[in-house]
Design an enzyme around this catalytic site. Structure first.
Site, PDB file in Angstrom:
ATOM      1  CB  THR A 413     -10.985-104.500 -72.347  1.00  0.00           C
ATOM      2  OG1 THR A 413      -9.997-105.518 -72.162  1.00  0.00           O
ATOM      3  CG2 THR A 413     -12.227-105.084 -72.967  1.00  0.00           C
ATOM      4  N   GLY A 415      -7.320-100.074 -70.795  1.00  0.00           N
ATOM      5  CA  GLY A 415      -7.584 -98.669 -70.450  1.00  0.00           C
ATOM      6  C   GLY A 415      -9.027 -98.375 -70.072  1.00  0.00           C
ATOM      7  CB  THR A 416     -12.089-100.484 -69.583  1.00  0.00           C
ATOM      8  OG1 THR A 416     -11.318-101.504 -68.964  1.00  0.00           O
ATOM      9  CG2 THR A 416     -12.487-100.912 -70.970  1.00  0.00           C
ATOM     10  N   GLY A 417     -10.507 -99.001 -67.276  1.00  0.00           N
ATOM     11  CA  GLY A 417     -10.593 -98.501 -65.904  1.00  0.00           C
ATOM     12  C   GLY A 417     -10.225 -97.021 -65.827  1.00  0.00           C
ATOM     13  CB  CYS A 418      -7.372 -95.084 -67.292  1.00  0.00           C
ATOM     14  SG  CYS A 418      -6.073 -96.218 -66.795  1.00  0.00           S
TER      15      CYS A 418
HETATM   16  N1  LIG Z   1     -15.841-106.276 -72.236  1.00  0.00           N
HETATM   17  C1  LIG Z   1     -16.493-105.307 -71.604  1.00  0.00           C
HETATM   18  N2  LIG Z   1     -17.701-104.902 -72.030  1.00  0.00           N
HETATM   19  C2  LIG Z   1     -18.382-103.916 -71.430  1.00  0.00           C
HETATM   20  N3  LIG Z   1     -17.894-103.246 -70.384  1.00  0.00           N
HETATM   21  C3  LIG Z   1     -16.698-103.593 -69.898  1.00  0.00           C
HETATM   22  C4  LIG Z   1     -15.928-104.630 -70.468  1.00  0.00           C
HETATM   23  N4  LIG Z   1     -14.758-104.734 -69.768  1.00  0.00           N
HETATM   24  C5  LIG Z   1     -14.805-103.802 -68.813  1.00  0.00           C
HETATM   25  N5  LIG Z   1     -15.974-103.119 -68.867  1.00  0.00           N
HETATM   26  C6  LIG Z   1     -16.393-102.020 -68.005  1.00  0.00           C
HETATM   27  O1  LIG Z   1     -15.342-101.064 -68.041  1.00  0.00           O
HETATM   28  C7  LIG Z   1     -15.189-100.461 -66.774  1.00  0.00           C
HETATM   29  C8  LIG Z   1     -13.761-100.689 -66.287  1.00  0.00           C
HETATM   30  O2  LIG Z   1     -13.715-101.954 -65.689  1.00  0.00           O
HETATM   31  P1  LIG Z   1     -12.461-102.911 -65.609  1.00  0.00           P
HETATM   32  O3  LIG Z   1     -12.789-103.955 -64.603  1.00  0.00           O
HETATM   33  O4  LIG Z   1     -12.087-103.364 -66.976  1.00  0.00           O
HETATM   34  O5  LIG Z   1     -11.379-101.898 -65.072  1.00  0.00           O
HETATM   35  P2  LIG Z   1      -9.825-102.063 -65.014  1.00  0.00           P
HETATM   36  O6  LIG Z   1      -9.477-103.505 -64.857  1.00  0.00           O
HETATM   37  O7  LIG Z   1      -9.378-101.124 -63.953  1.00  0.00           O
HETATM   38  O8  LIG Z   1      -9.361-101.552 -66.449  1.00  0.00           O
HETATM   39  P3  LIG Z   1      -7.873-101.225 -66.994  1.00  0.00           P
HETATM   40  O9  LIG Z   1      -6.897-101.768 -66.015  1.00  0.00           O
HETATM   41  O10 LIG Z   1      -7.832-101.858 -68.337  1.00  0.00           O
HETATM   42  O11 LIG Z   1      -7.792 -99.746 -67.116  1.00  0.00           O
HETATM   43  C9  LIG Z   1     -16.245-101.089 -65.875  1.00  0.00           C
HETATM   44  O12 LIG Z   1     -17.412-100.286 -65.886  1.00  0.00           O
HETATM   45  C10 LIG Z   1     -16.519-102.424 -66.544  1.00  0.00           C
HETATM   46  O13 LIG Z   1     -17.806-102.921 -66.240  1.00  0.00           O
HETATM   47  C1  LIG Z   2       0.265 -95.851 -66.876  1.00  0.00           C
HETATM   48  C2  LIG Z   2      -0.875 -96.771 -66.653  1.00  0.00           C
HETATM   49  N1  LIG Z   2      -1.833 -96.430 -65.783  1.00  0.00           N
HETATM   50  C3  LIG Z   2      -2.890 -97.242 -65.571  1.00  0.00           C
HETATM   51  C4  LIG Z   2      -2.985 -98.448 -66.230  1.00  0.00           C
HETATM   52  C5  LIG Z   2      -4.154 -99.353 -65.917  1.00  0.00           C
HETATM   53  O1  LIG Z   2      -4.720 -99.905 -66.952  1.00  0.00           O
HETATM   54  C6  LIG Z   2      -1.956 -98.779 -67.143  1.00  0.00           C
HETATM   55  N2  LIG Z   2      -1.989 -99.924 -67.834  1.00  0.00           N
HETATM   56  N3  LIG Z   2      -0.939 -97.927 -67.329  1.00  0.00           N
END
Ligand SMILES: Nc1ncnc2c1ncn2[C@@H]1O[C@H](COP(=O)(O)OP(=O)(O)OP(=O)(O)O)[C@@H](O)[C@H]1O
Ligand SMILES: Cc1ncc(CO)c(N)n1
Length: 696
Positions: A413, A415-418
């Site tokens: 998971t 990079g899901t947020g980016c």
């Molecule tokens: N295991 C999972 N299964 C399905 N969807 C997920 C899962 N984990 C995260 N998501 C979805 O992915 C998206 C990103 O959410 P998340 O809370 O992981 O962001 P984040 O913490 O900013 O991610 P990162 O810091 O890894 O980039 C949201 O829509 C969340 O619901």
């Molecule tokens: C450079 C960079 N930006 C955003 C995130 C958030 O996941 C990360 N891990 N690294």
């Protein structure tokens, strides 16, 4: 371009990349109709970012794009406004009131708020304005609905598109349907899409791609940050330029080092890109210092874009701090954001460290962050403790939407947020409305995680996933082959193996006979046939249906549909979810979903279905345990449905008229089993039933 119709009849043209509008175009209905007939298009409005065209065409070309309604899209500043109207003639072209054009599509207060440069108006009313367009939106409508004019039917689609493109050489030409289904429609009709591209490239030789600029940090491991952003945009077919704010030494174990770039060099990168390229949407990620945010805000104001997506990156998935909460707490950036996407930790940090443990807390957080000035807030619940679903809360300032999806059990998971924020940005850049962009992004992340759940890259606890899975998924068939015409639902014949057996017919014979009688679409609903036999018959049926231009759908069995290259599938509430069926089948196939309630109808639409089957309307022997909803229930679902509807359940010659007399515009026909197939002569019975039905 051979422009034989005098320009005077048109209301605007482009000059050196700027849109110029004629002064005082006289109101000449007949001349105008002639012009429309020849061009099929008129500019009905514009503001300083977008030009809206209306485009008409022969019904068979236009109907897949939604014959009854059309949407005008406009933008004021970065706010999208739209208006859907079914009383097209008057409201949109001001046939009675020349002044009423798209002006009415924009709320007057928005016009005022947006400042003096923004304005929309009827293409025919006297306009004195000069502005530029970076997007031309072509909305489809069916002139036959309101223009009783022979020329309205006689122009090729490409003329309209070429026309738009030539008028606005530097602009992107978009083909849209109703606001609700814009993105799907763009890929629905292969022919139209090809024409659009041909037109776009033929005319001026230039073509634009939707463009996202990401302002973010580099993740050396390639899973998050700028690398994820570029891949997410690529997956959404959008161009991505990148301004790097910081370079991290990062892998699947954690962040080992951060080296941030000087603020003035970030400014230099921003100016390089924004002064040269037409960026639609800016997406921000890691912004390591308050000074960098100040610089960014200044430059965004200098180079306004369509939308700004802010992912308030503070902490990596591994828990390492990437930028302190203080960077965003200055809150300069949030008022510029069209959407901000904090995860739970980030939302908590933005709100002074409060604990967020429940969906209720997430709603509270979304509302509180909205108060900082972001137009929309998405609080992501990827890390919500104890939840088996991945729940995100979207707040648009008025309404909450709980976006719920299955939590994929995977380590991958990172990079899901980016990715989510970039995919939202990419969709917005293509012109998709905000909520749909967020939904599309969430669905993309879910599919990518699902596809990548067993991927093994690196040895640490948090792995990256594969953004470009769609390129590798052999099952996906992304070449649109069939554009769905809702009128084909008129007489929908559903085969039944029991009845075929009773009357000693093969499936193929049953299909052939119903087509002879006038069936307009066929569904093979064969619950008792062995798969090998079913596929063999389905292939034969496909050949017959193709030769008669009648679409063939398969009930429930996506595997069989793929095996025989059927035109699509029909699925029930307990079959494969429509959203997944769409993923598997791609945009070119028809998907129908059985629905009994308005909620199911809404979901079918959101999942990407093309039509719904609604019933059982009357009691039937085919599905004895199926409770009936009656004509009232059918009407309720039709009124709520954004998709065309076919009624099903106990319908035959004796009651078909009572169904069609409901007169709801999106009720397009009846689906019939016994009345056709539990009869001695399928052809005769089909013909009889058809005589009660007329295309509406
Ligand atoms: N295991 C999972 N299964 C399905 N969807 C997920 C899962 N984990 C995260 N998501 C979805 O992915 C998206 C990103 O959410 P998340 O809370 O992981 O962001 P984040 O913490 O900013 O991610 P990162 O810091 O890894 O980039 C949201 O829509 C969340 O619901
Ligand atoms: C450079 C960079 N930006 C955003 C995130 C958030 O996941 C990360 N891990 N690294």
């Amino acid at each position: 371009m051979n422009d034989s119709i005098p320009l005077a009849y048109s209301s605007c043209w482009s000059q050196n990349g700027r849109l110029r509008c004629s002064k005082g175009v006289p109101w000449m209905k007949d001349t105008y109709l002639r012009w429309l007939g020849g061009r099929g298009m008129d500019c009905i409005g514009w503001n300083d970012q977008e030009v809206v065209f209306m485009w008409g065409g022969p019904p068979e070309l236009v109907e897949p794009f939604g014959a009854m309604e059309m949407t005008g899209l406009g933008r004021v500043g970065s706010k999208e406004v739209s208006r859907t109207d079914s009383k097209v003639g008057q409201a949109w072209f001001g046939l009675d009131k020349p002044e009423s054009g798209l002006k009415s599509g924009l709320e007057p207060d928005l016009i005022e708020k947006s400042g003096s440069k923004s304005r929309l108006n009827s293409g025919l009313s006297p306009i004195h304005s000069e502005t530029h367009a970076d997007r031309v939106t072509v909305a489809a409508f069916n002139p036959s609905l309101f223009f009783n004019h022979p020329h309205s039917f006689s122009f090729p689609v490409t003329i309209g598109l070429t026309y738009a493109k030539n008028r606005f050489e530097r602009s992107e030409v978009l083909l849209v349907r109703q606001k609700r289904n814009r993105d799907r429609v763009r890929s629905l009709s292969g022919m139209l899409e090809e024409s659009a591209y041909a037109a776009v490239t033929q005319g001026s030789g230039l073509r634009r791609l939707a463009h996202v600029l990401t302002v973010a940090g580099s993740d050396s491991g390639g899973g998050a940050g700028i690398q994820a952003d570029i891949k997410a945009c690529a997956a959404a077919c959008v161009y991505c330029s990148s301004v790097i704010t910081s370079v991290t030494a990062q892998n699947t174990i954690g962040v080992q080092g951060v080296y941030s770039l000087a603020e003035n060099f970030v400014a230099e990168q921003l100016r390089s890109v924004l002064s040269d390229m037409q960026v639609d949407v800016i997406k921000t990620g890691m912004l390591p210092s308050p000074g960098m945010i100040t610089v960014l805000c200044q430059i965004i104001k200098e180079f306004p874009v369509r939308a700004v997506v802010v992912d308030p990156v503070m902490v990596s998935t591994s828990g390492d701090v990437l930028s302190g909460p203080s960077t965003l707490s200055g809150k300069e950036l949030l008022p510029l954001a069209d959407v901000v996407t904090p995860n739970l930790k980030e939302a908590s940090a933005l709100l002074g460290g409060i604990s967020l443990d429940t969906v209720g807390d997430m709603r509270f957080a979304a509302k509180s962050i909205h108060a900082f000035g972001a137009r929309n807030v998405l609080v992501k619940g990827g890390d919500l403790p104890g939840s088996s679903d991945a729940i995100d809360i979207f707040f648009d300032g008025e309404q909450f939407h709980e976006l719920c999806g299955p939590r994929i059990m995977t380590r991958n998971t990172h990079g899901t947020g980016c990715t989510l924020a970039s995919y939202i940005a990419a969709e917005l850049a293509k012109g998709t409305p905000m909520l749909q962009s967020v939904q599309a992004a969430k669905s993309f992340v879910k599919s990518a995680l699902l596809y990548s759940k067993d991927l093994m890259i690196g040895n640490g606890p948090q792995g990256p996933f594969d953004h470009l899975f769609m390129l590798k998924n052999q099952l996906n068939n992304y070449a649109p082959k069939w554009s769905f015409n809702a009128n084909s639902l008129l007489l929908y014949a559903v085969t039944d193996s029991r009845m075929n057996k009773k009357w000693a017919r093969s499936i193929t014979e049953a299909v052939k006979a119903s087509i002879e009688g006038g069936a307009t679409i066929i569904q093979l609903r064969e619950k008792e046939v062995e798969t090998s036999e079913f596929v063999k018959e389905a292939v034969d049926c496909m050949a017959i249906c193709r030769s008669h231009h009648v679409p063939l759908l398969i009930n429930d069995r996506i595997d069989v549909a793929l095996a025989c290259d059927a035109d699509g599938v029909h699925i029930g509430q307990s079959d494969m979810p429509a959203e997944l069926a769409r993923k598997i089948l791609g945009p070119g196939k028809i998907i129908g979903v059985s629905c009994k309630t308005p909620a199911q109808a809404m979901k079918a639409w959101a999942d990407g279905a093309d039509y719904i089957g609604c019933g059982g309307v009357f009691p039937t022997n085919t599905k004895q345990s199926n409770p009936t909803i009656g004509l009232k229930g059918l009407e309720t679902v039709c009124l709520a449905s954004k998709l065309p509807v076919v009624a099903i359940g106990g319908i035959g010659a004796g009651n078909v008229q009572s169904v069609m007399e409901l007169g709801v515009p999106n009720l397009k026909g009846v689906a019939v089993v016994s009345a056709l197939f539990d009869q001695e002569s399928v052809t005769t019975e089909t013909r009889r039933l058809k005589s009660f039905l007329t295309v509406r």
